[in-house]
Design a protein around this motif. Structure first.
Motif, PDB file in Angstrom:
ATOM      1  N   SER A 233     -39.147 -43.471   6.320  1.00  0.00           N
ATOM      2  CA  SER A 233     -40.184 -42.662   5.668  1.00  0.00           C
ATOM      3  C   SER A 233     -40.170 -41.245   6.209  1.00  0.00           C
ATOM      4  CB  SER A 233     -41.571 -43.244   5.957  1.00  0.00           C
ATOM      5  OG  SER A 233     -41.626 -44.546   5.486  1.00  0.00           O
ATOM      6  N   MET A 234     -40.340 -40.310   5.325  1.00  0.00           N
ATOM      7  CA  MET A 234     -40.459 -38.913   5.733  1.00  0.00           C
ATOM      8  C   MET A 234     -41.693 -38.368   5.026  1.00  0.00           C
ATOM      9  SD  MET A 234     -37.603 -35.952   5.472  1.00  0.00           S
ATOM     10  CE  MET A 234     -37.878 -34.383   6.281  1.00  0.00           C
ATOM     11  N   SER A 235     -42.641 -37.860   5.793  1.00  0.00           N
ATOM     12  CA  SER A 235     -43.888 -37.418   5.172  1.00  0.00           C
ATOM     13  C   SER A 235     -43.681 -36.084   4.454  1.00  0.00           C
ATOM     14  CB  SER A 235     -44.987 -37.260   6.228  1.00  0.00           C
ATOM     15  OG  SER A 235     -44.689 -36.142   7.037  1.00  0.00           O
ATOM     16  N   ALA A 236     -44.577 -35.805   3.524  1.00  0.00           N
ATOM     17  CA  ALA A 236     -44.519 -34.527   2.805  1.00  0.00           C
ATOM     18  C   ALA A 236     -44.668 -33.374   3.787  1.00  0.00           C
ATOM     19  CB  ALA A 236     -45.628 -34.488   1.752  1.00  0.00           C
ATOM     20  N   ALA A 237     -45.511 -33.562   4.808  1.00  0.00           N
ATOM     21  CA  ALA A 237     -45.686 -32.489   5.800  1.00  0.00           C
ATOM     22  C   ALA A 237     -44.373 -32.232   6.533  1.00  0.00           C
ATOM     23  CB  ALA A 237     -46.794 -32.865   6.778  1.00  0.00           C
ATOM     24  N   ASP A 238     -43.635 -33.297   6.842  1.00  0.00           N
ATOM     25  CA  ASP A 238     -42.330 -33.123   7.503  1.00  0.00           C
ATOM     26  C   ASP A 238     -41.333 -32.413   6.582  1.00  0.00           C
ATOM     27  OD1 ASP A 238     -43.164 -34.198   9.830  1.00  0.00           O
ATOM     28  OD2 ASP A 238     -42.285 -36.192   9.494  1.00  0.00           O
ATOM     29  N   VAL A 239     -41.385 -32.726   5.311  1.00  0.00           N
ATOM     30  CA  VAL A 239     -40.508 -32.043   4.344  1.00  0.00           C
ATOM     31  C   VAL A 239     -40.819 -30.551   4.358  1.00  0.00           C
ATOM     32  CG1 VAL A 239     -40.067 -31.727   1.868  1.00  0.00           C
ATOM     33  CG2 VAL A 239     -40.156 -34.033   2.828  1.00  0.00           C
ATOM     34  N   ARG A 240     -42.099 -30.214   4.308  1.00  0.00           N
ATOM     35  CA  ARG A 240     -42.478 -28.793   4.271  1.00  0.00           C
ATOM     36  C   ARG A 240     -42.078 -28.108   5.571  1.00  0.00           C
ATOM     37  NH1 ARG A 240     -47.209 -31.197   1.586  1.00  0.00           N
ATOM     38  NH2 ARG A 240     -48.395 -31.066   3.517  1.00  0.00           N
ATOM     39  N   ARG A 241     -42.299 -28.807   6.701  1.00  0.00           N
ATOM     40  CA  ARG A 241     -41.914 -28.224   8.001  1.00  0.00           C
ATOM     41  C   ARG A 241     -40.410 -27.943   8.054  1.00  0.00           C
ATOM     42  NH1 ARG A 241     -46.157 -30.793  10.547  1.00  0.00           N
ATOM     43  NH2 ARG A 241     -45.174 -32.827  10.363  1.00  0.00           N
ATOM     44  N   ALA A 242     -39.619 -28.912   7.589  1.00  0.00           N
ATOM     45  CA  ALA A 242     -38.156 -28.744   7.621  1.00  0.00           C
ATOM     46  C   ALA A 242     -37.748 -27.539   6.788  1.00  0.00           C
ATOM     47  CB  ALA A 242     -37.478 -30.014   7.097  1.00  0.00           C
ATOM     48  N   LEU A 243     -38.416 -27.364   5.678  1.00  0.00           N
ATOM     49  CA  LEU A 243     -38.051 -26.258   4.794  1.00  0.00           C
ATOM     50  C   LEU A 243     -38.457 -24.908   5.400  1.00  0.00           C
ATOM     51  CD1 LEU A 243     -36.770 -25.724   2.059  1.00  0.00           C
ATOM     52  CD2 LEU A 243     -39.046 -25.794   1.045  1.00  0.00           C
ATOM     53  N   VAL A 244     -39.654 -24.870   5.969  1.00  0.00           N
ATOM     54  CA  VAL A 244     -40.126 -23.633   6.607  1.00  0.00           C
ATOM     55  C   VAL A 244     -39.148 -23.222   7.703  1.00  0.00           C
ATOM     56  CG1 VAL A 244     -41.938 -22.743   8.157  1.00  0.00           C
ATOM     57  CG2 VAL A 244     -42.553 -23.918   6.027  1.00  0.00           C
ATOM     58  N   ALA A 285     -47.917 -40.105  -1.636  1.00  0.00           N
ATOM     59  CA  ALA A 285     -48.786 -41.274  -1.801  1.00  0.00           C
ATOM     60  C   ALA A 285     -49.164 -41.860  -0.444  1.00  0.00           C
ATOM     61  CB  ALA A 285     -48.085 -42.327  -2.638  1.00  0.00           C
ATOM     62  N   MET A 286     -48.276 -41.760   0.528  1.00  0.00           N
ATOM     63  CA  MET A 286     -48.486 -42.440   1.801  1.00  0.00           C
ATOM     64  C   MET A 286     -49.389 -41.644   2.756  1.00  0.00           C
ATOM     65  SD  MET A 286     -46.671 -45.139   1.302  1.00  0.00           S
ATOM     66  CE  MET A 286     -46.431 -45.947   2.864  1.00  0.00           C
ATOM     67  N   THR A 287     -49.220 -40.340   2.787  1.00  0.00           N
ATOM     68  CA  THR A 287     -49.895 -39.563   3.843  1.00  0.00           C
ATOM     69  C   THR A 287     -50.951 -38.577   3.323  1.00  0.00           C
ATOM     70  OG1 THR A 287     -48.217 -37.829   3.812  1.00  0.00           O
ATOM     71  CG2 THR A 287     -47.840 -39.688   5.318  1.00  0.00           C
TER      72      THR A 287
END
Ligand code: SAM
Ligand code: SF4
Length: 363
Positions: A233-244, A285-287
């Protein structure tokens, strides 16, 4: 309130050729007072791919072919649903493009008018494998919006996750969709740690360079968790952090200018640098639970109403639809909504979801 006009709709006398002639029924509301404005219709529970998180490689359970709703039944269904004020429909699956004569169906459905008198808004989610030849005819038949799913730009990994897919065909399909005139196209990416977490930036650039809006979806534990590995699982917040981190630019929330659909995606805008003003979506959906704003139901390929993706409970619509039993159609819809839960019980350990895989419910 009774549904007064499905019978007339069934007889083809109303809201296609003669918009506005049908009378509205009261809106579809659930016990949490959420109003249904959007219906996702699965055209088939089969697929030309076998994405690892969506279905097993072998041994998937399929509905009987004779139970799959026919084009006439789908048309009647959409006409009936417009009477409840629904104007937005998405065709999905399974893989909708493997449904024979799909272009004819899209032509028939896109000619239906909502209760306001405007044509319904019809969209589709596809794996893109068949778009190279289908994009233009679908656009010309009246399909409004398109979402294409693509989790990686690496040929070997693409094959691994889809177990069947041809990445180059999908890229050609996306190009065909752009050339046909679809805009904006959205790109659905399921974010999977250890699989595509290092590709967040390249997937965004791939999309942005083509005028496409990427959206990252958190992995959901469908199929009793059988297709789900918690560590992935990768949270949406982690996705945004990786992109930033990769872009060296901040993201600002962005709901504007027609990009935000009716769905649960939250949109973000790059604030500076080479990709300033480009947008992306996250569906968490998860976080970042969005159940309180849920406005949708799903109809499976065999006419079962799923009021919640995360729940196996269904109401059968097919019997009433086939029998021309209009009050029965309304009863099934209202019964499904009566059972709609306030929220899902997905857990990060893979428990709490439905027994069915995504492909059986309709994604
Ligand atoms: N075959 C089409 C496609 O892949 O776009 C439409 C159906 S598919 C079930 C719809 C969407 O559900 C796809 O974007 C897919 O990635 C997503 N999906 C499937 N299983 C999922 C899961 N377990 N968690 C999150 N998203 C999932
Ligand atoms: Fe098929 Fe779409 Fe499921 Fe992949 S996600 S197996 S393409 S239905």
């Amino acid at each position: 309130m009774r549904l007064v006009q499905i019978g007339r709709i069934s007889n083809g006398q109303s809201n296609g050729a003669c918009p506005g002639a049908a009378h509205a029924a009261s809106p579809l509301r659930d016990p949490s007072n959420r109003t249904i404005r959007y219906v996702r219709i699965s055209l088939t529970d089969h697929c030309n791919y076998r994405c690892t998180y969506c279905m097993p490689d072998e041994g998937a359970e399929y509905g009987a072919r004779s139970d799959v709703l026919s084009f006439d039944e789908l048309e009647r269904l959409v006409r009936a649903l417009t009477l409840f004020g629904i104007a937005d429909f998405r065709l999905t699956g399974g893989e909708p493009t493997i449904r024979r004569d799909l272009v004819d169906l899209v032509g028939r459905l896109s000619a239906i008018h909502s209760i306001s008198g405007d044509p319904i808004r019809l969209s589709m989610t596809t794996n893109g494998e068949a778009l190279e030849s289908l994009a233009l005819p679908l656009f010309q038949a009246g399909l409004g919006r398109l979402t294409v799913s693509l989790d990686t730009l690496d040929v070997r990994r693409f094959r691994e996750i889809t177990r069947r897919g041809d990445l180059e065909r999908v890229v050609r399909g996306l190009d065909a969709a752009r050339n046909a005139g679809f805009s904006p196209i959205k790109l659905n990416v399921v974010a999977i740690r250890g699989f595509n977490d290092a590709e967040i930036g390249s997937l965004c650039r791939f999309a942005w360079d083509r005028g496409i809006v990427p959206r990252f979806i958190e992995l959901m534990p469908m199929a009793d968790g059988r297709l789900f590995a918690p560590g992935e699982s990768m949270s949406a917040a982690d996705v945004r952090r990786a992109l930033v981190e990769e872009l060296g630019a901040e993201l600002a929330p962005d709901e504007g200018e027609g990009i935000a659909g009716l769905g649960p995606a939250r949109y973000w805008r790059v604030t500076s640098g080479a990709y300033a003003q480009r947008r992306l979506g996250t569906i968490a959906a998860m976080t970042e639970n969005f159940c309180s704003g849920c406005n949708r139901i799903r109809i499976s390929a065999t006419g079962q109403i799923h009021a919640c993706l995360a729940n196996d409970a269904v109401q059968d619509l097919r019997r009433a639809l086939r029998a021309g039993d209009d009050p029965g159609v309304e009863s099934a819809l209202r019964a499904a909504l009566g059972e709609k839960r306030e929220g899902h019980f997905f857990e990060s350990n893979g428990r709490g979801g439905p027994r069915k895989p995504m492909i059986s419910i309709g994604g």
